[in-house]
Write a protein that holds these residues in place. Structure first.
Motif, PDB file in Angstrom:
ATOM      1  N   PHE A 143       0.825  -1.271  -0.125  1.00 14.14           N
ATOM      2  CA  PHE A 143       0.035   0.168  -0.271  1.00 14.14           C
ATOM      3  C   PHE A 143       0.958   1.535  -0.418  1.00 14.14           C
ATOM      4  CE2 PHE A 143      -2.655  -3.780   1.455  1.00 14.14           C
ATOM      5  CZ  PHE A 143      -3.977  -2.956   0.606  1.00 14.14           C
ATOM      6  N   LYS A 144       2.633   1.257   0.139  1.00 13.81           N
ATOM      7  CA  LYS A 144       3.244   2.128  -0.164  1.00 13.81           C
ATOM      8  C   LYS A 144       2.984   2.605  -1.900  1.00 13.81           C
ATOM      9  CE  LYS A 144       5.912   1.748   3.851  1.00 13.81           C
ATOM     10  NZ  LYS A 144       7.460   0.801   4.240  1.00 13.81           N
ATOM     11  N   CYS A 145       2.346   1.831  -2.378  1.00 14.89           N
ATOM     12  CA  CYS A 145       2.129   2.348  -4.559  1.00 14.89           C
ATOM     13  C   CYS A 145       1.725   3.432  -4.345  1.00 14.89           C
ATOM     14  CB  CYS A 145       1.930   1.250  -4.028  1.00 14.89           C
ATOM     15  SG  CYS A 145       1.142   1.377  -6.467  1.00 14.89           S
ATOM     16  N   LYS A 146       2.177   4.701  -4.728  1.00 13.62           N
ATOM     17  CA  LYS A 146       1.582   6.309  -5.215  1.00 13.62           C
ATOM     18  C   LYS A 146       0.548   5.703  -6.410  1.00 13.62           C
ATOM     19  CE  LYS A 146       5.732   7.820  -3.809  1.00 13.62           C
ATOM     20  NZ  LYS A 146       7.231   8.224  -4.102  1.00 13.62           N
ATOM     21  N   ARG A 147       0.620   4.735  -6.368  1.00 11.94           N
ATOM     22  CA  ARG A 147      -0.969   4.375  -7.952  1.00 11.94           C
ATOM     23  C   ARG A 147      -0.903   5.331  -8.453  1.00 11.94           C
ATOM     24  NH1 ARG A 147      -5.664   2.513  -4.344  1.00 11.94           N
ATOM     25  NH2 ARG A 147      -4.406   1.517  -2.542  1.00 11.94           N
ATOM     26  N   CYS A 148       0.669   5.679  -9.406  1.00 17.80           N
ATOM     27  CA  CYS A 148       0.704   6.438 -10.442  1.00 17.80           C
ATOM     28  C   CYS A 148       0.255   5.833 -11.836  1.00 17.80           C
ATOM     29  CB  CYS A 148       2.262   7.021 -10.770  1.00 17.80           C
ATOM     30  SG  CYS A 148       4.061   5.385 -11.839  1.00 17.80           S
ATOM     31  N   GLY A 149       0.300   4.971 -12.072  1.00 16.78           N
ATOM     32  CA  GLY A 149      -0.500   3.676 -13.107  1.00 16.78           C
ATOM     33  C   GLY A 149       0.878   3.257 -13.990  1.00 16.78           C
ATOM     34  N   MET A 150       2.197   3.469 -13.728  1.00 14.97           N
ATOM     35  CA  MET A 150       2.860   3.590 -14.505  1.00 14.97           C
ATOM     36  C   MET A 150       3.058   1.370 -14.397  1.00 14.97           C
ATOM     37  SD  MET A 150       5.525   6.337 -14.624  1.00 14.97           S
ATOM     38  CE  MET A 150       6.836   5.232 -14.916  1.00 14.97           C
ATOM     39  N   CYS A 151       2.196   0.476 -13.319  1.00 16.88           N
ATOM     40  CA  CYS A 151       2.445  -0.513 -13.686  1.00 16.88           C
ATOM     41  C   CYS A 151       0.977  -0.651 -13.576  1.00 16.88           C
ATOM     42  CB  CYS A 151       3.827  -1.241 -13.363  1.00 16.88           C
ATOM     43  SG  CYS A 151       4.113  -1.164 -11.345  1.00 16.88           S
ATOM     44  N   LYS A 152       1.255  -2.319 -12.987  1.00 19.02           N
ATOM     45  CA  LYS A 152      -0.097  -3.281 -12.901  1.00 19.02           C
ATOM     46  C   LYS A 152      -0.590  -2.702 -11.436  1.00 19.02           C
ATOM     47  CE  LYS A 152      -1.921  -4.679 -17.087  1.00 19.02           C
ATOM     48  NZ  LYS A 152      -1.770  -5.950 -17.781  1.00 19.02           N
TER      49      LYS A 152
END
Ligand code: SF4
Length: 183
Positions: free
Chosen positions: A78-87
């Motif tokens: 959940f540290k993912c910033k959800r930029c959308g550069m990967c799945k």
């Protein structure tokens, strides 16, 4: 759970798989297709049964994260910033929308550790033929639906996966289970 399905899965994973891997040591060009065959066979056996499931885990390989992304996700996806550069962004949303757990593992040892800690009743796992087949064997008798990753840039870097296949596997477990939430 049907006993004969559990037995057949056990036979496939603990007897048939090692025999095929032994054969694969001699027929090296066939090794990957043997592993893919075991994954397919396991999936079809898992889908012959229904399960009492409180917790589903979506287990992903580290190589699905964009190689240019410097966020460390191994211990907290959940540290993912959800930029959308990967799945990863879409897979987190899939897990949230379906109320299931999600984790990233950098290899077989971490994957086994995650499973030990999370104690899932069912797993949707994404990986390459080698990691997926050995992971399914290691986590038996937990039912696992394995989905092969896609490798447009070669193995172990910027891999991807069909969201449709992942969604279908999650939905299959949800439809074929009794869910009393414990998350
Ligand atoms: S979606 Fe998440 S993991 Fe993927 S590149 Fe963006 S921040 Fe990194």
């Amino acid at each position: 759970m049907k006993a004969w399905i559990t037995f057949l899965r056990g036979f496939t994973l603990k007897v048939y798989y090692p025999i095929l891997m032994l054969l694969g040591a001699f027929l090296r060009s066939k090794r990957t297709s043997f592993q893919a065959y075991i994954i397919k066979l396991n999936n079809s056996l898992v889908m012959q049964d229904s399960y009492k499931i409180n917790k589903i885990l979506l287990l992903l390989p580290h190589c699905i994260q964009n190689s240019k992304c410097d966020v460390r996700l191994t211990f907290d996806v959940f540290k993912c910033k959800r930029c959308g550069m990967c799945k990863i962004k879409d897979l987190i949303e899939l897990s949230e929308n379906n109320g299931i757990a999600i984790s990233i593992a950098t290899g077989g040892t971490i994957a086994r550790k995650v499973v030990k800690e999370e104690k899932p009743d069912a797993i949707v796992a994404v990986a390459c033929e080698r990691d997926l087949s050995s992971g399914i064997v290691d986590t038996y008798p937990i039912p696992v639906l394995g989905i092969l990753n896609e490798r447009p840039y070669g193995p172990c870097i910027d891999t991807t996966v069909s969201l449709e296949k992942v969604r279908h596997a999650i939905q299959w477990f949800i439809k074929n289970s009794h869910q009393d939430k414990k998350q």
